[in-house]
Design a protein around this motif. Structure first.
Motif, PDB file in Angstrom:
ATOM      1  N   ARG A  38      16.665  -7.711   2.847  1.00 26.14           N
ATOM      2  CA  ARG A  38      15.518  -8.204   2.707  1.00 26.14           C
ATOM      3  C   ARG A  38      16.227  -9.720   2.355  1.00 26.14           C
ATOM      4  N   ILE A  39      16.210 -10.176   1.728  1.00 28.41           N
ATOM      5  CA  ILE A  39      16.782 -11.989   1.077  1.00 28.41           C
ATOM      6  C   ILE A  39      16.903 -12.554   2.843  1.00 28.41           C
ATOM      7  N   TYR A  72      13.846 -11.909  10.495  1.00 30.28           N
ATOM      8  CA  TYR A  72      12.357 -10.588  10.244  1.00 30.28           C
ATOM      9  C   TYR A  72      12.801 -10.136  11.208  1.00 30.28           C
ATOM     10  N   GLN A 116       8.322  -8.468 -14.852  1.00 30.92           N
ATOM     11  CA  GLN A 116       9.896  -8.361 -14.022  1.00 30.92           C
ATOM     12  C   GLN A 116      10.086  -9.357 -13.080  1.00 30.92           C
ATOM     13  N   TYR A 119      -4.233 -12.261  -5.620  1.00 32.85           N
ATOM     14  CA  TYR A 119      -3.075 -11.152  -5.412  1.00 32.85           C
ATOM     15  C   TYR A 119      -2.544 -10.150  -3.751  1.00 32.85           C
ATOM     16  N   ASN A 120      -2.996 -10.569  -3.476  1.00 27.99           N
ATOM     17  CA  ASN A 120      -2.643 -10.825  -1.781  1.00 27.99           C
ATOM     18  C   ASN A 120      -1.176 -11.791  -1.725  1.00 27.99           C
ATOM     19  N   ARG A 140      -9.177 -11.336  -5.084  1.00 29.22           N
ATOM     20  CA  ARG A 140      -8.354 -10.091  -4.343  1.00 29.22           C
ATOM     21  C   ARG A 140      -7.330 -11.341  -3.165  1.00 29.22           C
ATOM     22  N   ARG A 156       4.887  -2.815  -3.151  1.00 27.55           N
ATOM     23  CA  ARG A 156       2.902  -3.556  -3.923  1.00 27.55           C
ATOM     24  C   ARG A 156       2.031  -3.627  -2.968  1.00 27.55           C
ATOM     25  N   PRO A 157       1.617  -2.516  -2.596  1.00 31.67           N
ATOM     26  CA  PRO A 157       0.400  -2.887  -0.866  1.00 31.67           C
ATOM     27  C   PRO A 157      -0.706  -3.490  -1.029  1.00 31.67           C
ATOM     28  N   GLU A 158      -0.999  -5.094  -0.202  1.00 31.35           N
ATOM     29  CA  GLU A 158      -2.228  -5.736  -0.278  1.00 31.35           C
ATOM     30  C   GLU A 158      -3.095  -5.320  -0.953  1.00 31.35           C
ATOM     31  N   LYS A 159      -4.351  -5.935  -0.821  1.00 36.29           N
ATOM     32  CA  LYS A 159      -6.322  -5.291  -0.734  1.00 36.29           C
ATOM     33  C   LYS A 159      -6.850  -5.117   0.137  1.00 36.29           C
ATOM     34  N   GLN A 160      -7.830  -5.060   0.491  1.00 34.65           N
ATOM     35  CA  GLN A 160      -7.766  -4.761   1.336  1.00 34.65           C
ATOM     36  C   GLN A 160      -9.206  -4.060   1.499  1.00 34.65           C
ATOM     37  N   ASP A 161      -9.901  -4.177   3.099  1.00 36.30           N
ATOM     38  CA  ASP A 161     -10.958  -3.685   2.434  1.00 36.30           C
ATOM     39  C   ASP A 161     -10.973  -2.368   3.877  1.00 36.30           C
ATOM     40  N   ALA A 170       8.813   1.236  -7.696  1.00 31.33           N
ATOM     41  CA  ALA A 170       8.287  -0.237  -8.961  1.00 31.33           C
ATOM     42  C   ALA A 170       9.023  -1.161  -8.402  1.00 31.33           C
ATOM     43  N   ARG A 171       9.690  -1.480  -7.737  1.00 27.60           N
ATOM     44  CA  ARG A 171       9.419  -2.708  -8.147  1.00 27.60           C
ATOM     45  C   ARG A 171       9.186  -3.862  -5.826  1.00 27.60           C
ATOM     46  N   TYR A 172       9.223  -2.584  -5.144  1.00 26.95           N
ATOM     47  CA  TYR A 172       9.199  -2.705  -3.846  1.00 26.95           C
ATOM     48  C   TYR A 172       7.431  -1.800  -3.195  1.00 26.95           C
ATOM     49  N   ILE A 178      -3.472  -9.941   6.229  1.00 30.85           N
ATOM     50  CA  ILE A 178      -2.021  -9.340   6.136  1.00 30.85           C
ATOM     51  C   ILE A 178      -1.869  -8.362   7.705  1.00 30.85           C
ATOM     52  N   GLN A 200       9.889 -14.420  -1.592  1.00 30.72           N
ATOM     53  CA  GLN A 200      10.754 -14.328  -2.526  1.00 30.72           C
ATOM     54  C   GLN A 200      11.111 -15.479  -3.075  1.00 30.72           C
ATOM     55  N   PHE A 258      12.384   2.310  -4.252  1.00 29.40           N
ATOM     56  CA  PHE A 258      12.176   2.154  -6.129  1.00 29.40           C
ATOM     57  C   PHE A 258      11.148   1.320  -5.251  1.00 29.40           C
ATOM     58  N   ASN A 281      -8.925 -12.777   4.693  1.00 29.54           N
ATOM     59  CA  ASN A 281      -7.125 -12.006   4.050  1.00 29.54           C
ATOM     60  C   ASN A 281      -7.494 -10.543   4.729  1.00 29.54           C
ATOM     61  N   LEU A 314       6.871  -9.683  -2.573  1.00 33.55           N
ATOM     62  CA  LEU A 314       7.674  -9.347  -1.569  1.00 33.55           C
ATOM     63  C   LEU A 314       8.512 -10.016  -0.679  1.00 33.55           C
ATOM     64  N   ILE A 352      14.895 -12.505   5.022  1.00 33.54           N
ATOM     65  CA  ILE A 352      13.298 -13.599   5.077  1.00 33.54           C
ATOM     66  C   ILE A 352      13.227 -14.589   4.334  1.00 33.54           C
ATOM     67  N   THR A 353      14.056 -14.745   3.728  1.00 34.55           N
ATOM     68  CA  THR A 353      13.875 -16.078   2.765  1.00 34.55           C
ATOM     69  C   THR A 353      14.886 -17.227   4.313  1.00 34.55           C
TER      70      THR A 353
END
Lengths: 194, 1347
Positions: free
Chosen positions: B1306-1307, B1314, A185, A145-146, A142, B1335-1340, B1331-1333, A115, A156, B1329, A111, A153, B1309-1310
């Motif tokens: 951003r596009i 990068y 969305q 999710y990641n 998790r 979105r951090p990962e979940k991590q320890d 709300a759209r962009y 990241i 894409q 923005f 994980n 993002l 990247i495809t």
């Protein structure tokens, strides 16, 4: 030949004397097993620092621990986290690789490594490591999710993003509205672009 | 006898010199001032001594009246000649002293007088010394001085008694005895004198050896005394001498005298006197030759010397005794004129003396000037006499003192008492001066008068000797008139003439006058007694007197003497007639014939002579008559008859041997002359030969021929003379005279310069009478030494004649002749002294004739045969030269052979004549030859020999050859040393020096090369560097220096290399290697970490390099070095230059521009930096071919420009009034966007993402700036809210625009892209923005697990 014998004795005696002089006290050799209490205490202190967000203090302790017992994956992973958080991505990658090497079953490492790759812009590497983690444990919410964020993002690929967000929701009991909103969305964007 | 008198005079002269004195001086007391005074005195500076004394007295240094000083002063005065003062001081001192002291004072005074030769005063002072008051030694001294003084005063008795008082044991005794002896001799007491002197003679060598002149003088005096004694007979003094130990037989005196005189050295005061004495002894012992030698020797000495003058008189006397009358007469004659001259000189000198003309020359007389003046020549000698000598000394002192007194007076004008003193002195001195001059005059006069007397005596002795000799030898070439004059002068001027001598002389005068006849009268007019009147009177008195024949005869003579010839003849004819049997008849007849002859009545004269000749032959006039008849016949032209008479005359005198009288001799000679005249008047030599063919007078043949020849010669009729001799030779070829006559012919032609005849005669002589001619069968060569010599000489002369002729004409025949004559000479006279010379000439003629081999052989023969020959080396050298010449320019096919021979000849020459300067020349020539042919070792060997023996110049040449040879054989070290030596010896010609220098430099350089070859780099460098040190002017210095530098660079010895290179640059401007040097310097400086200096070198190279590529590279390097060492201005300049000069290749120029951008960034010169950025962009855009790097640079420039624009834009805040700031910001917004659009135009992914992000940022910034812009004042809340809404509305499109750009990133990247810009774009998206962009990962945050 009494004379020669006597001579040899003398010589030997001389050598013995010399050897006597050179002897030093025996060196205490280390054991392969750590004295659990001591090492774990140190680890504990290092973790405490991390818990309190004192990464600067935690870093040398963790480093020490990896040096002292590089066979333990935990300190490596913690070190990876510290590096990752402080934007030292190459070091972070190495530390994570070490952790993975010591314990390939530890999915937390994958994980974290995912990241780190993402932060480096190595989005494909990130995808691959997440996917490996899913092979290890397909039910890791998790990781889904990641992986979802990665597709959303960065890669894409909204389809896949939606699928992994959905799997996350499934695994966590569909209770996270934020993620639901994301899916809708993304669907909108999909429709728009089609 | 005159000689006795002469001897006496000489003895007196010798013994009359200054009497001898002992040199003992009384001791002086020591005292400082005393010493000072004595010092002056000894220096002869009496004046200073006295001045010092008087000064001492005046300033109190010397206590007045003290005895010691008074005495000293007295001494000073006395020695200075101020006797009155001295006497006064002595007397004043004496009064207060003891008798002994008084005695010493008087002694001192006397001694002073004595030393100044004031003898009378000296004697007076000595007599004042009391008896027995002096110590013995002083007493003897006093006695000696007194004796000498008395001697000088001619008081010989007093002198003797004083001297006799000296005790025989005193060392003064010998002096005393000598003076006693001298005195005795002076008063004529020979025995006393001799005994005294001989007793001293024994002590010579013991006491008086220290004075060599004393011994000389004693020897001279004694020799003379013995001589005198011997001369005057042993009866007198010599007998007495014998009693004193000289027990010698008679004549031993001469030997003793000779021994003593010979002991006197040849040089010195007594040499002449001694020699004269020896001459007299030689005369007396009949060793006339020895006497003559001595006298001739003396005669060459100073003619004013008395002894020399006596020798002049003695010499003719010796010659006379030797029988050499002619020389004796001529010596007497020259003696007479010499003495007359000297006497005249003395007379005029005396006259000058009397008139006072010479007073002034007294002072200068001691210096030689007087002696050089012939008029005053006798004056210096006069000074040697004691009295004038002393006076002159005084006189000089007086004069000096007068001069000094004058000076002193000037100096001491202030002191009145001293002045008075001085004036008094001056008056006294002036008086003394006048008196001394007078005395000098009279003394000099006396001396000169005495001298004149001596010379007068000599003169008359000479006259007498001269005149006497004439009488003995009438035909001695003396004019009888001279003799007559001499006799008369003698009688008139000789001081004492004895009656006997006078009688003799008068008789001689009468004879001479008779002989001279009337001429005598002209010389000495004497009263002639005419007897004519008396005789006539007698005849008249007794006409028939039988004795009248006598009277007639005398009458005739008287008439004759008076010139009345006719009357005389009358008288004689009367006599013949009247007294035909008279004893006078023959004479009378003869006189008559003579008269007729004189009247030129030859016919009658002849018949009168016939009359005499018809009488018997013992007739005293017979042969005179015969002779005169011959003359009469001659006058009548009857030569054959005349010849008969003349030859009869000759025959008579020869057979009778009656030729003793002068008259007969003259007659005989005249007859010969007459004979000659006969032949002359006939047909010359032809007549002679005819005559002798007919007549028997063979004994006269040669005389006649010779007389005739002589006659012709005198008439300068040379051909006739030659004809005469020739006739004789024809007739009598075997006569001993014939070769001699031929010789005369040779001489005659020679003298007359008829060369052809001369040569013919020479050849005739040698051909007819040569060494192998038949003539010599009958004659003994030793009797013909003259002929033999002539043969030899003429052979030589002929050879030389033809030699010269050959040289002039160049005819081969002349060469052949010359060579033949030389050969003949060498064959006939191989041992002659000049054979060597002739051989040399022979060789020369051979050489001149082109017979080189023979010439060389002969030259070599000269060298070999004549080891003593002076020109031997020349001969050897000539051979060498000839071989050299032939080897160089002879016929081509022979040259090699000549060369070999030249080598041998030359080496031989050098061996034989090592000391000859030409030996070295020859060796040098060989060495040069060897050198030219490339035989260098040989050349060196030869030249080395020259070095050891040659002259400086030759050595120099040799060294040059050695050096060059060593050089050629690669022995450069040796060559260098040799050249060094050569240059050190100096005086090398300029052009030669240049060459040597060049070679020397090359030698050193080659050593460097050699070292280089063996890998010894440091040695090589040393040698290369030495070139410049040793031969700074050499042209290879540059090369050597360069090579040295290269070596140093190889050795990485940078500092040294730099030093050499820098020096090279300075010293070799314009050298073609300068560029290379610059390159090397660049390297060296770079390597030794001196970048700036290196840069300068590169900068130079950038100009001078021929290759454009290299130039540009150097320029780049220089710029880079400046740049990297922060010499930014320099760097910028060079980069710009680079861009300008080397636009191609494009990429490098572009880099240069980029460097400029970097550089100006560093200096903060934005304007220039941007200029160059734009340049980069422009150039890149216009580039025909795209270049990645260039594009990158251009792109980077574009990015940087854009970034700058962005920053400018960002800096603008939106403030009130908003409109204005808004407009400004908008304008900048546009520019910034345009700039980034340009960046994006490069199409590169990175630039696109960057431009995209930045443009996004620009819009985002604008949106935020609007929101943050300054709000207008005075708005209420509501209005402010409205305003804010309005702003939001305005800002929104900008935000949208920003998002658009971020999203497009951003596009990407495809597309697999990068980068930073995408990442930042993502961050901006998350921010704007979320709300759209966001979105951090979940991590320890941490992991608890350990494993």
């Amino acid at each position: 030949m009494p004379i020669l014998k006597h001579f040899n004795k003398t010589v030997l005696f001389g050598i013995a004397l010399l050897a006597g002089c050179a002897t030093s006290p025996p060196v205490e050799r280390g054991t392969s097993q750590p004295r659990s209490s001591d090492y774990q205490v140190k680890y504990h202190y290092a973790l405490e620092a991390m818990k309190q967000g004192q990464l600067e203090s935690a870093e040398p302790q963790m480093k020490m621990l990896t040096r002292e017992h590089p066979q333990f994956a935990g300190p490596w992973l913690n070190l990876c986290i510290i590096y990752s958080e402080t934007a030292r991505l190459a070091e972070a990658e190495k530390a994570c690789q070490q952790a993975l090497k010591q314990n390939g079953k530890m999915n937390q490492v994958r994980n974290q490594l995912g990241i780190v790759y993402r932060k480096q812009g190595r989005f494909e590497d990130a995808r691959r490591i997440y996917e490996m983690a899913l092979q290890q444990n397909p039910e890791s919410a998790r990781i889904h999710y990641n992986l979802g964020v990665l597709h959303d993002l960065y890669l894409q690929n909204n389809d896949l993003a939606i699928r992994h967000y959905q799997r996350y929701l499934d695994l966590t009991g569909n209770k996270e509205k934020k993620v639901k909103r994301w899916i809708s969305q993304l669907n909108k964007e999909l429709n728009k672009s089609r | 006898m005159s000689r006795r008198w002469l001897l006496y005079l000489t003895i007196v002269l010798v013994s009359g010199g200054l009497p001898l004195q002992s040199g003992a001086m009384s001791e002086q007391r020591a005292d400082l001032l005393n010493r000072e005074l004595l010092y002056y005195q000894y220096k002869g500076d009496g004046f200073s001594a006295i001045s010092r004394y008087r000064a001492g007295l005046a300033n109190g240094e010397i206590p007045a009246g003290q005895e010691k000083w008074t005495r000293l002063a007295a001494q000073l005065y006395a020695s200075w000649g101020l006797f009155d003062e001295a006497k006064e001081l002595y007397s004043s001192s004496a009064a207060a002293q003891t008798p002994q002291q008084r005695a010493i004072n008087w002694l001192s005074l006397g001694k002073a007088y004595f030393e100044r030769q004031h003898y009378a005063e000296a004697v007076a002072a000595f007599e004042r010394v009391g008896i027995r008051q002096l110590p013995k030694q002083l007493e003897y001294e006093r006695l000696l001085m007194m004796g000498v003084a008395l001697y000088q005063l001619d008081n010989f008795a007093g002198s003797s008694s004083s001297l006799w008082s000296i005790h025989p044991t005193s060392k003064l005794y010998p002096f005393a005895r000598i003076n006693i002896g001298m005195g005795s001799i002076r008063i004529g007491s020979w025995p006393g004198g001799i005994s005294g002197l001989s007793s001293i003679k024994k002590r010579i060598g013991i006491d008086v050896e220290a004075d060599p002149q004393f011994a000389d003088r004693l020897n001279t005096v004694f020799g003379y005394i013995l001589l005198y004694e011997e001369y005057s007979g042993s009866n007198t003094a010599y007998g007495k001498v014998s009693m004193h130990g000289f027990t010698t037989p008679k004549k031993k005196g001469y030997r003793d005298a000779l021994e003593m005189l010979r002991a006197v050295p040849d040089k010195g005061l007594y040499a002449n006197k001694s020699l004269l004495g020896q001459a007299w002894i030689a005369i007396d012992t009949n060793e006339l030759e020895r006497a003559r030698e001595i006298l001739e020797g003396l005669g060459k000495k100073d003619p004013r010397h008395l002894v020399v003058q006596e020798a002049k008189l003695a010499l003719p006397y010796v010659l006379e005794r030797e029988g050499d009358v002619a020389r004796a007469i001529s010596q007497y004659r020259s003696a007479v004129s010499f003495f007359e001259n000297e006497r005249n000189r003395l007379d005029s000198l005396l006259q000058q003396l009397d008139s006072g003309e010479l007073d002034n020359s007294f002072l200068t007389m001691r210096r030689d000037s007087a002696a050089q003046n012939p008029l005053t020549a006798y004056l210096p000698e006069m000074l040697l006499a004691p009295l004038p000598h002393r006076m002159l000394g005084d006189f000089e002192d007086i004069n000096r003192l007068r001069v000094q007194l004058d000076e002193w007076k000037n100096q001491l004008a202030g002191s009145a008492s001293l002045m008075a003193d001085l004036s008094r002195q001056q008056v006294a001195l002036d008086d003394l001066h006048v008196r001394t001059v007078k005395m000098l005059r009279s003394q000099a006069g006396e001396q000169l008068t005495e001298r004149r007397r001596r010379i007068n005596h000599y003169l008359n002795q000479a006259r007498y000797g001269f005149a006497e000799l004439y009488g003995r030898q009438q035909r001695g070439g003396v004019d009888p008139r001279e003799a007559l004059v001499a006799y008369h002068a003698y009688l008139k001027e000789a001081p004492e003439v004895s009656a006997e001598v006078r009688k003799h002389i008068v008789g001689r005068i009468a004879d001479l006058e008779l002989e001279l006849g009337e001429e005598a009268e002209e010389i000495v007019p004497a009263a002639k007694v005419s007897g004519v009147a008396a005789y006539l009177a007698e005849l008249e008195k007794n006409p028939q007197d039988a004795g009248n024949e006598d009277v007639l005869y005398k009458l005739a003579r008287a008439y004759e003497q008076q010139g009345e010839t006719t009357k005389a003849l009358d008288a004689l004819q009367k006599l013949i007639r009247r007294y035909p049997n008279s004893s006078y008849v023959a004479e009378a007849r003869f006189r008559v014939a003579e008269g007729l002859f004189i009247q030129q009545n030859y016919q009658q004269a002849a018949s009168t002579y016939d009359g005499i000749l018809n009488n018997k032959k013992d007739n005293a006039y017979y042969y005179h008559a015969l002779y005169k008849r011959g003359w009469s016949l001659f006058k009548l032209g009857r030569y054959q008859q005349a010849l008969d008479d003349f030859f009869a005359v000759l025959e008579h005198y020869d057979s009778a041997g009656d030729l003793n009288s002068r008259a007969n001799q003259e007659l005989y000679a005249d007859a010969q002359r007459a004979i000659n005249m006969c032949f002359v008047n006939m047909k010359g030599p032809a007549s002679v030969s005819e005559f002798f063919a007919r007549n028997q007078y063979h004994r006269y043949i040669e005389t006649v021929y010779q007389s005739l020849a002589d006659y012709y010669l005198a008439q300068e009729r040379f051909s006739d003379a030659v004809q005469t001799w020739s006739t004789y030779v024809q007739h009598y070829p075997n006569s001993q005279y014939s070769p001699r006559y031929l010789l005369k012919i040779v001489d005659t032609w020679k003298q007359q310069g008829f060369e052809k005849n001369y040569v013919a005669a020479q050849e005739r002589l040698i051909n007819d009478y040569g060494l192998h001619a038949p003539f010599w069968n009958n004659h003994k060569p030793e009797q013909f030494s003259d002929v033999r010599a002539a043969l030899k000489q003429n052979t030589r002369l002929l050879a030389e004649h033809y030699h010269i002729k050959a040289r002039e004409s160049g005819n081969k025949s002349d060469y052949v002749q010359a060579a033949n004559w030389y050969r003949k000479y060498l064959k006939n006279y191989p041992d002659e002294k000049d054979a060597a010379e002739l051989n040399y000439l022979y060789a020369e003629i051979l050489e001149e004739a082109g017979q080189y081999r023979n010439a060389v052989a002969e030259y070599n023969a000269v060298v070999k045969k004549y080891p003593q020959f002076a020109m031997r080396a020349d001969a050897g050298y000539a051979a060498v030269l000839l071989t050299f010449q032939q080897a160089e320019s002879g016929p081509r096919q022979e040259r090699e052979q000549w060369r070999k021979q030249s080598y041998e000849t030359a080496l031989n020459f050098a061996k034989l004549f090592p000391g000859d300067g030409r030996a070295s020349d020859v060796l040098l020539h060989l060495a040069e030859g060897s050198y030219r042919r490339g035989e260098y070792p040989e050349a060196i060997t030869l030249a080395r020999r020259v070095v050891t023996q040659g002259s400086r110049q030759q050595k120099q040449k040799a060294l040059l050859i050695i050096g060059h040879s060593q050089f050629e054989t690669g022995k450069y070290l040796s060559a260098e040393q040799t050249y060094g030596t050569l240059l050190q010896t100096g005086r090398v010609a300029k052009n030669e020096r240049r060459e040597i220098n060049k070679r020397m430099a090359l030698s050193i350089y080659r050593q460097g090369e050699a070292a280089q070859k063996t890998g010894n780099l440091s040695a090589a460098v040393k040698h290369f560097l030495r070139v410049r040190e040793e031969v700074p002017a050499s042209s290879i210095v540059a090369t050597a220096e360069y090579d040295a530098a290269a070596g140093l660079i190889s050795m990485k010895n940078w500092p040294a290399a730099i030093e050499v290179l820098e020096r090279f640059r300075e010293e070799q401007p314009g050298h073609k290697l300068q560029h290379e040097v610059t390159r090397k310097l660049a390297l060296a400086y770079t390597s030794s970490n001196e970048p700036i200096k290196a840069a300068q070198e590169f900068e130079r190279l950038a100009v001078v390099e021929s290759d454009a590529e290299k130039r540009s590279a150097a320029l780049w390097k220089a710029a880079e070095l400046y740049d990297s060492n922060n010499y930014l201005d320099q760097a910028a300049k060079l980069y710009k230059q680079y861009v300008k000069e080397y636009p191609a290749p494009f990429d490098v120029a572009m880099e240069a521009r980029q460097k400029l951008v970097a550089l100006y960034s560093k200096t903060g010169d934005d304007k220039r930096r941007d200029y160059w950025r734009k340049q980069i962009i422009d150039v890149d855009r216009k580039a025909p071919v795209s270049n990645e790097r260039s594009r990158y640079l251009a792109m980077t420039a574009a990015v940087e420009i854009a970034d700058a624009k962005y920053r400018d834009y960002q800096a603008v805040q939106l403030t009130i009034p908003l409109k204005k700031s808004l407009r400004k910001k908008k304008k900048l917004l546009k520019q910034a966007i345009d700039a980034y659009a340009l960046v994006a135009g490069y199409g590169d992914a990175a630039t696109i993402t960057r431009a995209g992000y930045q443009i996004g940022e620009i819009y985002y910034d604008f949106a935020r700036a609007l929101m943050k812009s300054e709000r207008p004042r005075g708005l209420n809340d509501e209005e402010l809210e409205q305003y804010d809404i309005l702003l939001e509305e305005q800002a929104f499109p900008f935000e949208e625009k920003a998002l658009e750009f971020y999203r497009s990133n951003r596009i990407r990247i495809t597309d697999g892209l990068y980068d930073e810009w995408i990442r930042k774009s993502l961050e901006r998206l998350a921010e704007i923005f979320p709300a759209r962009y966001s979105r951090p990962e979940k991590q320890d945050a941490y992991i608890e697990a350990l494993q």
